[in-house]
Motif scaffolding. Sequence first.
Motif, PDB file in Angstrom:
ATOM      1  N   TYR A  58       0.835  -1.199   0.000  1.00  0.00           N
ATOM      2  CA  TYR A  58       0.000   0.000   0.000  1.00  0.00           C
ATOM      3  C   TYR A  58       0.874   1.255   0.000  1.00  0.00           C
ATOM      4  N   ALA A  59       0.303   2.332  -0.477  1.00  0.00           N
ATOM      5  CA  ALA A  59       0.948   3.629  -0.347  1.00  0.00           C
ATOM      6  C   ALA A  59       0.815   4.108   1.096  1.00  0.00           C
ATOM      7  N   PRO A  60       1.656   5.029   1.543  1.00  0.00           N
ATOM      8  CA  PRO A  60       1.505   5.570   2.903  1.00  0.00           C
ATOM      9  C   PRO A  60       0.180   6.312   3.057  1.00  0.00           C
ATOM     10  N   LEU A  61      -0.280   6.416   4.283  1.00  0.00           N
ATOM     11  CA  LEU A  61      -1.470   7.208   4.559  1.00  0.00           C
ATOM     12  C   LEU A  61      -1.180   8.686   4.317  1.00  0.00           C
ATOM     13  N   SER A  94      -4.117   0.585  -2.348  1.00  0.00           N
ATOM     14  CA  SER A  94      -3.268  -0.558  -2.693  1.00  0.00           C
ATOM     15  C   SER A  94      -2.526  -0.267  -3.994  1.00  0.00           C
ATOM     16  N   LEU A  95      -1.301  -0.749  -4.097  1.00  0.00           N
ATOM     17  CA  LEU A  95      -0.495  -0.571  -5.309  1.00  0.00           C
ATOM     18  C   LEU A  95      -0.711  -1.686  -6.315  1.00  0.00           C
ATOM     19  N   VAL A  96      -1.546  -2.675  -5.960  1.00  0.00           N
ATOM     20  CA  VAL A  96      -1.751  -3.822  -6.852  1.00  0.00           C
ATOM     21  C   VAL A  96      -3.195  -4.010  -7.288  1.00  0.00           C
ATOM     22  N   ASP A  97      -4.146  -3.442  -6.554  1.00  0.00           N
ATOM     23  CA  ASP A  97      -5.548  -3.554  -6.951  1.00  0.00           C
ATOM     24  C   ASP A  97      -6.311  -2.333  -6.438  1.00  0.00           C
ATOM     25  N   SER A  98      -7.638  -2.444  -6.376  1.00  0.00           N
ATOM     26  CA  SER A  98      -8.465  -1.286  -6.029  1.00  0.00           C
ATOM     27  C   SER A  98      -8.773  -1.187  -4.539  1.00  0.00           C
ATOM     28  N   SER A  99      -8.213  -2.039  -3.715  1.00  0.00           N
ATOM     29  CA  SER A  99      -8.498  -1.995  -2.287  1.00  0.00           C
ATOM     30  C   SER A  99      -7.743  -0.853  -1.612  1.00  0.00           C
ATOM     31  N   SER A 100      -8.043  -0.601  -0.368  1.00  0.00           N
ATOM     32  CA  SER A 100      -7.386   0.481   0.376  1.00  0.00           C
ATOM     33  C   SER A 100      -7.551   0.248   1.864  1.00  0.00           C
TER      34      SER A 100
END
Length: 244
Positions: A58-61, A94-100
């Motif tokens: 994931y990217a940082p908050l 997420s850097l791989v899909d649409s989740s967060s």
Amino acid sequence: LASVVLVSADARADDDPPPRTDLVPLEDRWGQASLEALAGVRRLGVSAFDAPLRASGYAPLPRSYVGGGFALGFALSRWRFGLQLLYGVASAPSLVDSSSVGASVGDISFVAGYDILRWEGLTVFALGGFSYSALMMDTRDPHWSYVAQRTQVSSGVSTVEQDSVLFAEQIGLEQLVPLGAVNAKERYALVLTLRGGYEQQFANLGWMTSDSASKSIGGLPLVDLSGGWVSVGIGLGVYSNSRK
């Protein structure tokens, strides 16, 4: 030719304009109450979660939490008192899909202060007091298990939170736009505000579950919830021109 027109005293009285009911200028109002809706942004450093988020893909908050709330205010003479709620949200995509992974911060502030300047309907005020703040974070996502593993919370707990107590200070601008009369001494008005402030943490109450049981948990880094914020507000108010 001359003519004489006789007008009765009653007729002249009927033609007189209605008496003014503004007893004192707006800047000299004695009492005021208002309720506003707020839109704003809160700054918060959560770097302690950057490395776990990156390790999970994931990217940082973000450091900015955007949201809204309300402000309830009272004034007697130039002394001002208020209750304010500001709630903001952010997410780490997420850097791989649409989740967060979602996070949010809520501040409830109790403040008091003084109207530094009043000029017609414009007021400059300063307030200080205390704030109770909570940082809330998702415990699970398709790739996010860091919180659940470190805290060992049950599968029914979807978020955990860290609560803190902070010193709160703010300065603001308020514009009153008179709309009409309640009675001879009270008016109602449109209230427009611009506020900015800073909160300094002095007590960290630790992490706990966000469900109704609110169980204390360990295993997560403690976060300093200190940070600045800014908001704009719009609402309705009532002000009085007399102590009586």
